[in-house]
Design an enzyme around this catalytic site. Structure first.
Site, PDB file in Angstrom:
ATOM      1  N   TYR A  87       0.826  -1.217   0.000  1.00 25.36           N
ATOM      2  CA  TYR A  87       0.000   0.000   0.000  1.00 25.36           C
ATOM      3  C   TYR A  87       0.860   1.268   0.000  1.00 25.36           C
ATOM      4  O   TYR A  87       0.460   2.280  -0.584  1.00 25.36           O
ATOM      5  CB  TYR A  87      -1.019  -0.013   1.150  1.00 25.36           C
ATOM      6  CG  TYR A  87      -2.129  -0.979   0.839  1.00 25.36           C
ATOM      7  CD1 TYR A  87      -3.113  -0.658  -0.092  1.00 25.36           C
ATOM      8  CD2 TYR A  87      -2.156  -2.253   1.397  1.00 25.36           C
ATOM      9  CE1 TYR A  87      -4.105  -1.564  -0.440  1.00 25.36           C
ATOM     10  CE2 TYR A  87      -3.145  -3.171   1.067  1.00 25.36           C
ATOM     11  CZ  TYR A  87      -4.111  -2.822   0.136  1.00 25.36           C
ATOM     12  OH  TYR A  87      -5.089  -3.723  -0.221  1.00 25.36           O
ATOM     13  N   HIS A 113     -14.569   1.164  -0.987  1.00 22.84           N
ATOM     14  CA  HIS A 113     -13.504   0.240  -0.574  1.00 22.84           C
ATOM     15  C   HIS A 113     -12.348   0.936   0.139  1.00 22.84           C
ATOM     16  O   HIS A 113     -11.253   0.391   0.185  1.00 22.84           O
ATOM     17  CB  HIS A 113     -12.993  -0.533  -1.801  1.00 22.84           C
ATOM     18  CG  HIS A 113     -14.029  -1.439  -2.395  1.00 22.84           C
ATOM     19  ND1 HIS A 113     -13.976  -1.928  -3.679  1.00 22.84           N
ATOM     20  CD2 HIS A 113     -15.172  -1.943  -1.863  1.00 22.84           C
ATOM     21  CE1 HIS A 113     -15.043  -2.687  -3.912  1.00 22.84           C
ATOM     22  NE2 HIS A 113     -15.782  -2.705  -2.831  1.00 22.84           N
ATOM     23  N   ASN A 163     -12.795   2.608  -6.297  1.00 21.32           N
ATOM     24  CA  ASN A 163     -11.364   2.910  -6.323  1.00 21.32           C
ATOM     25  C   ASN A 163     -10.891   3.478  -4.997  1.00 21.32           C
ATOM     26  O   ASN A 163     -11.640   4.167  -4.299  1.00 21.32           O
ATOM     27  CB  ASN A 163     -11.045   3.893  -7.447  1.00 21.32           C
ATOM     28  CG  ASN A 163     -11.301   3.284  -8.804  1.00 21.32           C
ATOM     29  OD1 ASN A 163     -11.434   2.067  -8.911  1.00 21.32           O
ATOM     30  ND2 ASN A 163     -11.376   4.104  -9.827  1.00 21.32           N
ATOM     31  N   VAL A 164      -9.638   3.217  -4.729  1.00 19.57           N
ATOM     32  CA  VAL A 164      -9.047   3.724  -3.491  1.00 19.57           C
ATOM     33  C   VAL A 164      -8.178   4.942  -3.781  1.00 19.57           C
ATOM     34  O   VAL A 164      -7.603   5.530  -2.878  1.00 19.57           O
ATOM     35  CB  VAL A 164      -8.256   2.612  -2.767  1.00 19.57           C
ATOM     36  CG1 VAL A 164      -9.222   1.518  -2.302  1.00 19.57           C
ATOM     37  CG2 VAL A 164      -7.167   1.999  -3.648  1.00 19.57           C
ATOM     38  N   ASP A 165      -8.087   5.318  -5.051  1.00 21.72           N
ATOM     39  CA  ASP A 165      -7.347   6.541  -5.390  1.00 21.72           C
ATOM     40  C   ASP A 165      -8.220   7.762  -5.120  1.00 21.72           C
ATOM     41  O   ASP A 165      -9.405   7.646  -4.802  1.00 21.72           O
ATOM     42  CB  ASP A 165      -6.844   6.484  -6.848  1.00 21.72           C
ATOM     43  CG  ASP A 165      -7.968   6.479  -7.873  1.00 21.72           C
ATOM     44  OD1 ASP A 165      -8.864   7.349  -7.787  1.00 21.72           O
ATOM     45  OD2 ASP A 165      -7.969   5.616  -8.780  1.00 21.72           O
TER      46      ASP A 165
HETATM   47  P1  NAD Z   1     -11.358  -4.743 -12.485  1.00 21.87           P
HETATM   48  O1  NAD Z   1      -9.888  -4.716 -12.635  1.00 21.87           O
HETATM   49  O2  NAD Z   1     -11.994  -6.007 -12.045  1.00 21.87           O
HETATM   50  O3  NAD Z   1     -12.018  -4.332 -13.872  1.00 21.87           O
HETATM   51  C1  NAD Z   1     -11.564  -3.231 -14.573  1.00 21.87           C
HETATM   52  C2  NAD Z   1     -12.544  -2.887 -15.666  1.00 21.87           C
HETATM   53  O4  NAD Z   1     -12.071  -1.706 -16.289  1.00 21.87           O
HETATM   54  C3  NAD Z   1     -12.668  -3.966 -16.736  1.00 21.87           C
HETATM   55  O5  NAD Z   1     -14.032  -4.219 -16.992  1.00 21.87           O
HETATM   56  C4  NAD Z   1     -11.970  -3.340 -17.948  1.00 21.87           C
HETATM   57  O6  NAD Z   1     -12.575  -3.723 -19.171  1.00 21.87           O
HETATM   58  C5  NAD Z   1     -12.193  -1.872 -17.692  1.00 21.87           C
HETATM   59  N1  NAD Z   1     -11.229  -0.973 -18.322  1.00 21.87           N
HETATM   60  C6  NAD Z   1      -9.915  -1.162 -18.570  1.00 21.87           C
HETATM   61  N2  NAD Z   1      -9.371  -0.076 -19.144  1.00 21.87           N
HETATM   62  C7  NAD Z   1     -10.387   0.822 -19.236  1.00 21.87           C
HETATM   63  C8  NAD Z   1     -10.456   2.152 -19.719  1.00 21.87           C
HETATM   64  N3  NAD Z   1      -9.383   2.783 -20.225  1.00 21.87           N
HETATM   65  N4  NAD Z   1     -11.647   2.785 -19.674  1.00 21.87           N
HETATM   66  C9  NAD Z   1     -12.745   2.182 -19.162  1.00 21.87           C
HETATM   67  N5  NAD Z   1     -12.729   0.926 -18.686  1.00 21.87           N
HETATM   68  C10 NAD Z   1     -11.562   0.256 -18.721  1.00 21.87           C
HETATM   69  O7  NAD Z   1     -11.710  -3.519 -11.520  1.00 21.87           O
HETATM   70  P2  NAD Z   1     -12.957  -3.257 -10.562  1.00 21.87           P
HETATM   71  O8  NAD Z   1     -14.200  -3.790 -11.180  1.00 21.87           O
HETATM   72  O9  NAD Z   1     -12.879  -1.832 -10.155  1.00 21.87           O
HETATM   73  O10 NAD Z   1     -12.701  -4.147  -9.261  1.00 21.87           O
HETATM   74  C11 NAD Z   1     -11.422  -4.274  -8.732  1.00 21.87           C
HETATM   75  C12 NAD Z   1     -11.212  -3.854  -7.294  1.00 21.87           C
HETATM   76  O11 NAD Z   1      -9.821  -3.483  -7.265  1.00 21.87           O
HETATM   77  C13 NAD Z   1     -11.936  -2.635  -6.793  1.00 21.87           C
HETATM   78  O12 NAD Z   1     -12.553  -2.996  -5.629  1.00 21.87           O
HETATM   79  C14 NAD Z   1     -10.861  -1.602  -6.458  1.00 21.87           C
HETATM   80  O13 NAD Z   1     -10.940  -1.185  -5.102  1.00 21.87           O
HETATM   81  C15 NAD Z   1      -9.543  -2.296  -6.601  1.00 21.87           C
HETATM   82  N6  NAD Z   1      -8.581  -1.528  -7.453  1.00 21.87           N
HETATM   83  C16 NAD Z   1      -8.576  -0.164  -7.383  1.00 21.87           C
HETATM   84  C17 NAD Z   1      -7.740   0.561  -8.206  1.00 21.87           C
HETATM   85  C18 NAD Z   1      -7.769   2.078  -8.081  1.00 21.87           C
HETATM   86  O14 NAD Z   1      -8.118   2.608  -7.014  1.00 21.87           O
HETATM   87  N7  NAD Z   1      -7.442   2.846  -9.144  1.00 21.87           N
HETATM   88  C19 NAD Z   1      -6.896  -0.080  -9.116  1.00 21.87           C
HETATM   89  C20 NAD Z   1      -6.922  -1.492  -9.163  1.00 21.87           C
HETATM   90  C21 NAD Z   1      -7.784  -2.206  -8.324  1.00 21.87           C
END
Ligand code: NAD
Length: 228
Positions: A53, A104, A87-89
């Site tokens: 983290y 989350h 997202n956690v960002d």
């Molecule tokens: P996931 O990784 O399961 O799914 C990501 C989705 O984003 C996919 O359906 C994919 O097709 C789509 N995608 C990829 N590139 C894209 C783009 N440029 N534009 C639009 N869509 C796009 O992610 P999730 O469903 O959010 O679940 C994962 C868990 O992981 C969440 O609970 C989250 O807390 C955590 N997580 C968070 C972050 C963050 O905070 N940025 C990053 C990674 C994982």
């Protein structure tokens, strides 16, 4: 004012340079989620979890909101906009969105390991062993780990039920209970799903699927909604 409720996932931050799970073969920055994002992982290997983290937090300081985050902030000119993010960002907040519910948790916060109501901002990127809450216990990342309760799901469900327009962006809809929120949205409400890999959602009426990346699909959708 019409209310737009928006559920976002990792995909909306992909074009900012934060990788999703799905696009990394189900891994989170090379790690199995079981190893870094569960309470058992914290008990069994706290050094790895803390470092994981810390690295995510460090990366967050180096990236910027993208066109999709900015477009959603612009929607507030005409609509009552509520974002519900997995997202956690903090990229929605940095783009200017004023109502963001984090389902989350938040990378930039830490919380007590004895009293979860004690939540603190992390200064800089590094949370350390020895950083304690006011009751003297070690701080942990303020993240809802897999297998933990999701305390914000009830307010999120209530907000979803109030939507006049519901938008889902960049989520595989694999993680529950977040993925079930769409079932609380009124049947008559117009729904949009922006994801380049979107699958049809069986049983969901009035759904328009936009198979584009968030950075292009979301600004286009926002322009359309602002022109209504
Ligand atoms: P996931 O990784 O399961 O799914 C990501 C989705 O984003 C996919 O359906 C994919 O097709 C789509 N995608 C990829 N590139 C894209 C783009 N440029 N534009 C639009 N869509 C796009 O992610 P999730 O469903 O959010 O679940 C994962 C868990 O992981 C969440 O609970 C989250 O807390 C955590 N997580 C968070 C972050 C963050 O905070 N940025 C990053 C990674 C994982």
């Amino acid at each position: 004012m019409q209310k737009i409720v928006i559920l976002t996932g990792a995909g909306i931050s992909a074009e900012s340079g934060i990788r999703t799970f799905r696009d990394s073969g189900g891994l989170w920055e090379e790690h199995r989620v079981e190893d870094v994002a569960t309470f058992d992982a914290w008990l069994n290997n706290p050094i790895l979890v803390m470092d994981f983290y810390n690295q995510r937090r460090k990366q967050l300081l180096e990236v910027e909101p993208n066109a999709a985050h900015h477009a959603l902030a612009k929607l507030e000119e005409r609509f009552d906009v509520q974002i519900i993010t997995q997202n956690v960002d903090d990229l929605h907040e940095r783009a200017g969105s004023s109502k963001v519910l984090h389902l989350h948790g938040e990378l930039k916060k830490a919380r007590s390991t004895v009293d979860e109501s004690l939540v603190y901002d992390v200064q800089g990127w590094e949370l350390k062993f020895g950083d304690t809450c006011e009751k003297g216990s070690q701080l942990r990342p303020h993240i809802v780990w897999f297998g933990e309760a999701v305390p914000m799901i009830e307010p999120a469900a209530e907000l979803s039920a109030e939507a006049d327009i519901f938008i889902v962006i960049g989520t595989s809809l694999n993680v529950y209970p977040a993925a079930g929120l769409i079932n609380y949205v009124p049947v008559s409400c117009m729904k949009y799903l922006v994801d380049p890999n979107a699958s049809p959602l069986p049983g969901i009426r009035n759904l328009s699927i936009i198979r584009e990346k968030a950075g292009t699909g979301v600004p286009e959708l926002v322009e359309k909604l602002l022109a209504l």
